[in-house]
Design a protein around this motif. Structure first.
Motif, mmCIF file in Angstrom:
data_model
loop_
_atom_site.group_PDB
_atom_site.id
_atom_site.type_symbol
_atom_site.label_atom_id
_atom_site.label_comp_id
_atom_site.label_asym_id
_atom_site.label_seq_id
_atom_site.Cartn_x
_atom_site.Cartn_y
_atom_site.Cartn_z
ATOM 1 N N TYR A 1 17.793 -3.322 -12.572
ATOM 2 C CA TYR A 1 17.255 -3.710 -11.274
ATOM 3 C C TYR A 1 16.404 -4.963 -11.404
ATOM 4 O O TYR A 1 15.680 -5.141 -12.388
ATOM 5 C CB TYR A 1 16.391 -2.580 -10.703
ATOM 6 C CG TYR A 1 17.090 -1.244 -10.609
ATOM 7 C CD1 TYR A 1 17.633 -0.810 -9.401
ATOM 8 C CD2 TYR A 1 17.224 -0.421 -11.719
ATOM 9 C CE1 TYR A 1 18.274 0.412 -9.301
ATOM 10 C CE2 TYR A 1 17.868 0.804 -11.634
ATOM 11 C CZ TYR A 1 18.394 1.202 -10.426
ATOM 12 O OH TYR A 1 19.049 2.419 -10.335
ATOM 13 N N ALA A 2 16.451 -5.807 -10.385
ATOM 14 C CA ALA A 2 15.571 -6.974 -10.325
ATOM 15 C C ALA A 2 14.113 -6.507 -10.244
ATOM 16 O O ALA A 2 13.814 -5.456 -9.672
ATOM 17 C CB ALA A 2 15.922 -7.841 -9.116
ATOM 18 N N ARG A 3 13.210 -7.284 -10.798
ATOM 19 C CA ARG A 3 11.814 -6.849 -10.879
ATOM 20 C C ARG A 3 11.151 -6.748 -9.512
ATOM 21 O O ARG A 3 10.114 -6.083 -9.363
ATOM 22 C CB ARG A 3 11.015 -7.796 -11.788
ATOM 23 C CG ARG A 3 10.852 -9.201 -11.249
ATOM 24 C CD ARG A 3 10.198 -10.117 -12.298
ATOM 25 N NE ARG A 3 8.902 -9.624 -12.707
ATOM 26 C CZ ARG A 3 7.762 -9.926 -12.093
ATOM 27 N NH1 ARG A 3 7.777 -10.729 -11.022
ATOM 28 N NH2 ARG A 3 6.619 -9.461 -12.530
ATOM 29 N N ASP A 4 11.710 -7.392 -8.483
ATOM 30 C CA ASP A 4 11.132 -7.324 -7.139
ATOM 31 C C ASP A 4 11.860 -6.326 -6.247
ATOM 32 O O ASP A 4 11.642 -6.308 -5.033
ATOM 33 C CB ASP A 4 11.123 -8.703 -6.488
ATOM 34 C CG ASP A 4 12.504 -9.364 -6.460
ATOM 35 O OD1 ASP A 4 13.492 -8.707 -6.864
ATOM 36 O OD2 ASP A 4 12.592 -10.541 -6.055
ATOM 37 N N ARG A 5 12.715 -5.503 -6.832
ATOM 38 C CA ARG A 5 13.526 -4.581 -6.035
ATOM 39 C C ARG A 5 12.662 -3.664 -5.163
ATOM 40 O O ARG A 5 12.894 -3.535 -3.949
ATOM 41 C CB ARG A 5 14.414 -3.748 -6.965
ATOM 42 C CG ARG A 5 15.024 -2.504 -6.327
ATOM 43 C CD ARG A 5 16.099 -2.843 -5.315
ATOM 44 N NE ARG A 5 16.491 -1.680 -4.560
ATOM 45 C CZ ARG A 5 17.268 -0.693 -5.030
ATOM 46 N NH1 ARG A 5 17.744 -0.771 -6.262
ATOM 47 N NH2 ARG A 5 17.569 0.329 -4.279
ATOM 48 N N LEU A 6 11.681 -3.008 -5.745
ATOM 49 C CA LEU A 6 10.873 -2.058 -4.984
ATOM 50 C C LEU A 6 9.986 -2.769 -3.968
ATOM 51 O O LEU A 6 9.820 -2.288 -2.839
ATOM 52 C CB LEU A 6 10.032 -1.205 -5.926
ATOM 53 C CG LEU A 6 10.804 -0.267 -6.858
ATOM 54 C CD1 LEU A 6 9.843 0.527 -7.736
ATOM 55 C CD2 LEU A 6 11.716 0.670 -6.067
ATOM 56 N N GLY B 1 0.779 -1.227 0.000
ATOM 57 C CA GLY B 1 0.000 0.000 0.000
ATOM 58 C C GLY B 1 0.809 1.274 0.000
ATOM 59 O O GLY B 1 0.252 2.369 -0.145
ATOM 60 N N HIS B 2 2.106 1.175 0.147
ATOM 61 C CA HIS B 2 2.958 2.371 0.211
ATOM 62 C C HIS B 2 3.465 2.757 -1.170
ATOM 63 O O HIS B 2 3.931 1.907 -1.941
ATOM 64 C CB HIS B 2 4.131 2.134 1.157
ATOM 65 C CG HIS B 2 3.728 1.960 2.586
ATOM 66 N ND1 HIS B 2 3.325 3.015 3.383
ATOM 67 C CD2 HIS B 2 3.637 0.849 3.376
ATOM 68 C CE1 HIS B 2 3.026 2.572 4.587
ATOM 69 N NE2 HIS B 2 3.201 1.259 4.604
ATOM 70 N N SER B 3 3.390 4.038 -1.474
ATOM 71 C CA SER B 3 3.837 4.529 -2.776
ATOM 72 C C SER B 3 5.333 4.821 -2.737
ATOM 73 O O SER B 3 5.872 5.279 -1.733
ATOM 74 C CB SER B 3 3.073 5.796 -3.155
ATOM 75 O OG SER B 3 3.250 6.806 -2.168
ATOM 76 N N ILE B 4 5.993 4.542 -3.854
ATOM 77 C CA ILE B 4 7.441 4.726 -3.961
ATOM 78 C C ILE B 4 7.750 5.629 -5.144
ATOM 79 O O ILE B 4 7.262 5.403 -6.256
ATOM 80 C CB ILE B 4 8.171 3.384 -4.152
ATOM 81 C CG1 ILE B 4 7.838 2.425 -3.012
ATOM 82 C CG2 ILE B 4 9.678 3.592 -4.253
ATOM 83 C CD1 ILE B 4 8.478 1.045 -3.166
ATOM 84 N N SER B 5 8.553 6.649 -4.902
ATOM 85 C CA SER B 5 9.057 7.509 -5.968
ATOM 86 C C SER B 5 10.499 7.126 -6.276
ATOM 87 O O SER B 5 11.348 7.149 -5.378
ATOM 88 C CB SER B 5 9.007 8.987 -5.553
ATOM 89 O OG SER B 5 7.685 9.428 -5.387
ATOM 90 N N CYS B 6 10.761 6.769 -7.507
ATOM 91 C CA CYS B 6 12.125 6.503 -7.952
ATOM 92 C C CYS B 6 12.648 7.765 -8.625
ATOM 93 O O CYS B 6 12.053 8.246 -9.598
ATOM 94 C CB CYS B 6 12.149 5.326 -8.926
ATOM 95 S SG CYS B 6 11.598 3.775 -8.191
ATOM 96 N N VAL B 7 13.723 8.303 -8.099
ATOM 97 C CA VAL B 7 14.279 9.561 -8.608
ATOM 98 C C VAL B 7 15.559 9.258 -9.366
ATOM 99 O O VAL B 7 16.508 8.704 -8.807
ATOM 100 C CB VAL B 7 14.533 10.551 -7.465
ATOM 101 C CG1 VAL B 7 15.198 11.824 -7.997
ATOM 102 C CG2 VAL B 7 13.223 10.893 -6.759
ATOM 103 N N ALA C 1 9.285 -3.066 -15.383
ATOM 104 C CA ALA C 1 9.088 -4.467 -14.992
ATOM 105 C C ALA C 1 8.821 -4.667 -13.508
ATOM 106 O O ALA C 1 8.540 -5.794 -13.075
ATOM 107 C CB ALA C 1 10.324 -5.278 -15.390
ATOM 108 N N GLN C 2 8.891 -3.616 -12.695
ATOM 109 C CA GLN C 2 8.719 -3.768 -11.257
ATOM 110 C C GLN C 2 7.346 -4.323 -10.896
ATOM 111 O O GLN C 2 6.336 -3.960 -11.505
ATOM 112 C CB GLN C 2 8.928 -2.424 -10.554
ATOM 113 C CG GLN C 2 10.345 -1.889 -10.616
ATOM 114 C CD GLN C 2 11.332 -2.824 -9.943
ATOM 115 O OE1 GLN C 2 11.218 -3.138 -8.756
ATOM 116 N NE2 GLN C 2 12.317 -3.268 -10.711
ATOM 117 N N ASP C 3 7.307 -5.198 -9.887
ATOM 118 C CA ASP C 3 6.039 -5.795 -9.479
ATOM 119 C C ASP C 3 5.414 -5.092 -8.273
ATOM 120 O O ASP C 3 4.469 -5.625 -7.680
ATOM 121 C CB ASP C 3 6.198 -7.299 -9.219
ATOM 122 C CG ASP C 3 7.214 -7.613 -8.117
ATOM 123 O OD1 ASP C 3 7.722 -6.672 -7.471
ATOM 124 O OD2 ASP C 3 7.514 -8.807 -7.912
#
Length: 231
Positions: free
Chosen positions: A154-159, A62-68, A87-89
């Motif tokens: 990055y691996a697809r499960d990184r985030l 449920g938490h939003s992530i900003s990739c900068v 590709a992030q899941d």
């Protein structure tokens, strides 16, 4: 301020700058000599724990992530980072790209080719890397901010795993302690030795310090500060 105090301040800043230069030189030497990594032929054998990593806590989703991402906008480099983001899941994510104005359209087309709706911001002329990171963070919206370097993949499960680690640990920030080095021209892959890899930092927005106006080493400064004060 008296002349003596000014001289003392200048001496301290000079010694600090020399120490930073020495640390940077040692880090470059470690990479060149292989002190920071171990050559492998099978990453799964070198780091068998990867296959056993947890799927992630449900409440982290449920938490939003900003990739900068701070970028020069070179297509041959930035494409891997854009594809990795696509590709992030972890569903709740956004990508903020700070790029020189002449490269904005090229980056926008490349992002569209990877089905990435990036927020693309013009980098002010003459701004340092630290200032550009501050700009990207200020224009992002996520609860978690993750450094997303344009020359990494990055691996697809990184985030997803990062969000899970932050939620479960109740810490201010999360960093990878191992990364993979890849030299395609050499047909070589290596697994890093353990350390806090500054370029992998993900941090709760409420805990982000201001990046110093440095051309290099700005993420080291922030990472060491968070670790020092209980991150």
């Amino acid at each position: 301020m008296s002349f003596r105090k000014q001289l003392k301040t200048l001496r301290k800043s000079t010694l600090r700058a020399l120490a930073d230069m020495r640390r940077a030189a040692l880090r470059r030497g470690a990479l060149a000599n292989g002190d920071a990594y171990e050559l492998v032929t099978d990453p799964g054998t070198a780091w068998p724990g990867y296959a056993a990593l947890p799927a992630g806590a449900d409440d982290a989703a449920g938490h939003s992530i900003s990739c900068v991402m701070i970028s020069r906008g070179l297509p041959d480099i930035v494409g891997g980072a854009l594809a990795s983001f696509a590709a992030q899941d972890h569903a709740r994510r956004e990508l903020v790209v700070v790029v020189p104005a002449p490269r904005i359209e090229a980056v926008r087309r490349l992002a569209a080719a990877h089905a990435v709706e990036a927020r693309i911001i013009a980098a002010p002329d003459g701004a340092t890397l630290g200032e550009l990171r501050n700009l990207g963070i200020a224009r992002s919206d996520g609860e978690i901010v993750c450094q997303w370097d344009d020359d990494d993949i990055y691996a697809r499960d990184r985030l997803r795993l990062t969000a899970s680690a932050l939620v479960r640990s109740h810490k201010a920030a999360a960093l990878l302690n191992r990364v993979t080095f890849w030299w395609p021209a050499r047909r070589t892959i290596a697994i890093s030795k353990p350390r806090h890899w500054e370029g992998t930092i993900a941090v709760w927005r409420k805990a982000i310090p201001i990046y110093p106006a440095l051309a290099r080493g700005e993420d080291t400064f922030v990472t060491h500060g968070i670790l020092r004060y209980g991150g």
